[in-house]
Design a protein around this motif. Sequence first.
Motif, mmCIF file in Angstrom:
data_model
loop_
_atom_site.group_PDB
_atom_site.id
_atom_site.type_symbol
_atom_site.label_atom_id
_atom_site.label_comp_id
_atom_site.label_asym_id
_atom_site.label_seq_id
_atom_site.Cartn_x
_atom_site.Cartn_y
_atom_site.Cartn_z
ATOM 1 N N VAL A 55 -1.867 -6.136 -8.428
ATOM 2 C CA VAL A 55 -2.196 -4.711 -8.342
ATOM 3 C C VAL A 55 -1.496 -3.933 -9.449
ATOM 4 O O VAL A 55 -2.097 -3.080 -10.122
ATOM 5 C CB VAL A 55 -1.814 -4.158 -6.955
ATOM 6 N N GLU A 56 -0.217 -4.239 -9.675
ATOM 7 C CA GLU A 56 0.548 -3.541 -10.714
ATOM 8 C C GLU A 56 -0.056 -3.800 -12.092
ATOM 9 O O GLU A 56 -0.105 -2.897 -12.948
ATOM 10 C CB GLU A 56 2.004 -3.983 -10.663
ATOM 11 N N GLU A 57 -0.533 -5.017 -12.322
ATOM 12 C CA GLU A 57 -1.180 -5.332 -13.602
ATOM 13 C C GLU A 57 -2.464 -4.518 -13.771
ATOM 14 O O GLU A 57 -2.738 -3.991 -14.859
ATOM 15 C CB GLU A 57 -1.499 -6.832 -13.659
ATOM 16 N N ALA A 58 -3.241 -4.415 -12.697
ATOM 17 C CA ALA A 58 -4.494 -3.657 -12.754
ATOM 18 C C ALA A 58 -4.233 -2.172 -12.959
ATOM 19 O O ALA A 58 -5.016 -1.481 -13.630
ATOM 20 C CB ALA A 58 -5.303 -3.887 -11.479
ATOM 21 N N MET A 59 -3.139 -1.672 -12.396
ATOM 22 C CA MET A 59 -2.790 -0.263 -12.623
ATOM 23 C C MET A 59 -2.308 -0.056 -14.058
ATOM 24 O O MET A 59 -2.616 0.961 -14.680
ATOM 25 C CB MET A 59 -1.722 0.164 -11.619
ATOM 26 N N ALA A 60 -1.583 -1.020 -14.584
ATOM 27 C CA ALA A 60 -1.067 -0.892 -15.953
ATOM 28 C C ALA A 60 -2.188 -0.863 -16.984
ATOM 29 O O ALA A 60 -2.095 -0.150 -17.993
ATOM 30 C CB ALA A 60 -0.105 -2.044 -16.249
ATOM 31 N N ASP A 61 -3.274 -1.627 -16.739
ATOM 32 C CA ASP A 61 -4.371 -1.632 -17.719
ATOM 33 C C ASP A 61 -5.490 -0.654 -17.362
ATOM 34 O O ASP A 61 -6.538 -0.636 -18.003
ATOM 35 C CB ASP A 61 -4.916 -3.045 -17.930
ATOM 36 N N GLY A 62 -5.287 0.158 -16.321
ATOM 37 C CA GLY A 62 -6.201 1.244 -16.019
ATOM 38 C C GLY A 62 -7.376 0.892 -15.134
ATOM 39 O O GLY A 62 -8.211 1.755 -14.850
ATOM 40 N N ARG A 63 -7.463 -0.354 -14.658
ATOM 41 C CA ARG A 63 -8.582 -0.727 -13.794
ATOM 42 C C ARG A 63 -8.414 -0.171 -12.382
ATOM 43 O O ARG A 63 -9.392 -0.014 -11.644
ATOM 44 C CB ARG A 63 -8.740 -2.248 -13.748
ATOM 45 N N VAL A 64 -7.194 0.104 -11.994
ATOM 46 C CA VAL A 64 -6.883 0.750 -10.712
ATOM 47 C C VAL A 64 -6.005 1.948 -11.013
ATOM 48 O O VAL A 64 -5.002 1.825 -11.724
ATOM 49 C CB VAL A 64 -6.166 -0.220 -9.750
ATOM 50 N N LYS A 65 -6.390 3.114 -10.493
ATOM 51 C CA LYS A 65 -5.625 4.332 -10.783
ATOM 52 C C LYS A 65 -4.526 4.589 -9.745
ATOM 53 O O LYS A 65 -3.430 5.028 -10.097
ATOM 54 C CB LYS A 65 -6.572 5.528 -10.847
ATOM 55 N N HIS A 66 -4.834 4.329 -8.471
ATOM 56 C CA HIS A 66 -3.873 4.636 -7.409
ATOM 57 C C HIS A 66 -3.927 3.552 -6.340
ATOM 58 O O HIS A 66 -4.983 2.958 -6.092
ATOM 59 C CB HIS A 66 -4.168 6.001 -6.792
ATOM 60 N N ILE A 67 -2.773 3.333 -5.676
ATOM 61 C CA ILE A 67 -2.680 2.258 -4.687
ATOM 62 C C ILE A 67 -2.189 2.810 -3.344
ATOM 63 O O ILE A 67 -1.291 3.647 -3.297
ATOM 64 C CB ILE A 67 -1.743 1.131 -5.185
ATOM 65 N N GLY A 68 -2.827 2.336 -2.284
ATOM 66 C CA GLY A 68 -2.416 2.708 -0.933
ATOM 67 C C GLY A 68 -2.656 1.547 0.010
ATOM 68 O O GLY A 68 -2.875 0.408 -0.413
ATOM 69 N N PHE A 69 -2.618 1.825 1.302
ATOM 70 C CA PHE A 69 -2.886 0.765 2.282
ATOM 71 C C PHE A 69 -3.515 1.364 3.519
ATOM 72 O O PHE A 69 -3.361 2.547 3.820
ATOM 73 C CB PHE A 69 -1.599 0.011 2.646
ATOM 74 N N SER A 70 -4.267 0.519 4.222
ATOM 75 C CA SER A 70 -4.783 0.887 5.534
ATOM 76 C C SER A 70 -4.118 -0.002 6.564
ATOM 77 O O SER A 70 -3.750 -1.143 6.261
ATOM 78 C CB SER A 70 -6.307 0.722 5.596
ATOM 79 N N SER A 71 -3.970 0.504 7.781
ATOM 80 C CA SER A 71 -3.334 -0.307 8.815
ATOM 81 C C SER A 71 -3.924 0.004 10.179
ATOM 82 O O SER A 71 -4.150 1.159 10.524
ATOM 83 C CB SER A 71 -1.829 -0.076 8.846
ATOM 84 N N HIS A 72 -4.162 -1.069 10.938
ATOM 85 C CA HIS A 72 -4.493 -0.998 12.351
ATOM 86 C C HIS A 72 -3.340 -1.589 13.148
ATOM 87 O O HIS A 72 -3.498 -1.945 14.312
ATOM 88 C CB HIS A 72 -5.776 -1.773 12.652
ATOM 89 N N GLY A 73 -2.186 -1.724 12.508
ATOM 90 C CA GLY A 73 -1.046 -2.412 13.107
ATOM 91 C C GLY A 73 -0.140 -1.498 13.899
ATOM 92 O O GLY A 73 -0.443 -0.324 14.149
ATOM 93 N N SER A 74 1.014 -2.031 14.256
ATOM 94 C CA SER A 74 1.974 -1.279 15.066
ATOM 95 C C SER A 74 2.597 -0.160 14.242
ATOM 96 O O SER A 74 2.641 -0.207 13.004
ATOM 97 C CB SER A 74 3.070 -2.211 15.568
ATOM 98 N N LEU A 75 3.098 0.839 14.943
ATOM 99 C CA LEU A 75 3.787 1.938 14.276
ATOM 100 C C LEU A 75 4.945 1.411 13.444
ATOM 101 O O LEU A 75 5.213 1.909 12.342
ATOM 102 C CB LEU A 75 4.282 2.942 15.322
ATOM 103 N N GLU A 76 5.628 0.394 13.952
ATOM 104 C CA GLU A 76 6.785 -0.144 13.243
ATOM 105 C C GLU A 76 6.385 -0.744 11.897
ATOM 106 O O GLU A 76 7.075 -0.548 10.882
ATOM 107 C CB GLU A 76 7.486 -1.193 14.113
ATOM 108 N N VAL A 77 5.270 -1.473 11.859
ATOM 109 C CA VAL A 77 4.785 -2.042 10.598
ATOM 110 C C VAL A 77 4.376 -0.930 9.634
ATOM 111 O O VAL A 77 4.679 -0.975 8.429
ATOM 112 C CB VAL A 77 3.598 -3.005 10.846
ATOM 113 N N ILE A 78 3.703 0.092 10.158
ATOM 114 C CA ILE A 78 3.257 1.202 9.302
ATOM 115 C C ILE A 78 4.457 1.929 8.701
ATOM 116 O O ILE A 78 4.487 2.207 7.486
ATOM 117 C CB ILE A 78 2.377 2.175 10.114
ATOM 118 N N ILE A 79 5.449 2.227 9.519
ATOM 119 C CA ILE A 79 6.647 2.933 9.034
ATOM 120 C C ILE A 79 7.358 2.116 7.965
ATOM 121 O O ILE A 79 7.755 2.641 6.915
ATOM 122 C CB ILE A 79 7.597 3.225 10.212
#
Length: 376
Positions: free
Chosen positions: A131-155
């Motif tokens: 992901v960091e490589e793709a952001m460095a060469d401009g193929r990905v502009k921003h990175i995030g995540f989705s979660s259906h997991g526990s609050l503890e994992v999300i935090i």
Amino acid sequence: MQYRRFGKTNLNFSVFSLGTMRCLSSPKNVRQTLIQAVELGINHIETASSYGKSEEYLGEIINSELPVSRSQIHITTKIPPTADADKMRWWIDESLKRLKLDYIDCLGIHGLNTWEHFDFIKQKNGCMQAVEEAMADGRVKHIGFSSHGSLEVIIATINTGLFEFVNLHYYYFFQRNYPAIKLASLKGMGIFIISPADKGGRLYTPPPALKSLCQPFSPLELNYRFLLSDPRISTLSVGPAIPKELEEPLNFADRTEKLTIEEITIFNSLENHRDSVLGTEKCSQCYDCLPCPENINIPEVLRLRNLAIAYDMAEYGKYRYRMFENAGHWFPGMKANRCTECGDCLPRCPEKLDIPKLLEDSHNRLKGKEGRRLWG
């Protein structure tokens, strides 16, 4: 349509985003849905590599058939977490090819639901290296995540500081993830709410009892207002199966002001009604009963029971309850009839609930018909 800054990405998103999982019946339907969404002011389209042919269909439309330029539309796609950087490199390339794009505005690590997934993103040579490589060469502009997991994992994932946005479940009828909303906002992250109409209570087809309790508003309207009145929340997913299903949600696209006294009164009335009906059998969702030796997600089972009894939301409860044992880490936990009455949870419950009895009652109310297994 109102627009809000999507956290530290500094992108301005429409307060409703188009989720594409349900409109995939045909390329024609995808095209019509996308065009109508954009004409109504939506500027953020969300898909995933796992959404059937969604990326492929979008790739045929984004650059040539939308009534605005590519620069005016923000595209998010989501890719699963993996420990293998090479696999992630290949997945990113494949998504770009299917979408026929030179870059993706936002890439989400899709379904960061378990501690194993958390370890994947922390590994030195894992998916985040790609992901960091793709952001460095401009193929990905921003990175995030989705979660259906526990609050503890999300935090824990928010606290890594690796991500600019988060997609998560949070609704009037499910406020467990409020601490994640608060923390993500403090960290300057964009906050995307997953499926507020459907996962938030199947509010597009509310039961008569809930409709009556919400008068003069609709349950869907109140849930949207609960979310849109919170300035920390950037955007809400709307996932129409056909273009016409965009109409009702977008009636609220300008309703971002603070809750009115009348709305607050209805919310208070809903809570008072719930407390009165459930009495001493109300689960307050403290989660102190976990872990369960039989891996029953006791709080979620009892939340569904709360809703079924207090608001006649049994059909919603059955819909969600069917997912136990059928959806893997996307909706973990065993069904309530797995309870062995070991009593392990009883001394931990601050309300002294008879949890085995309530689990048995929940199963009898919500078991319904077995659905298709979603996860192998």
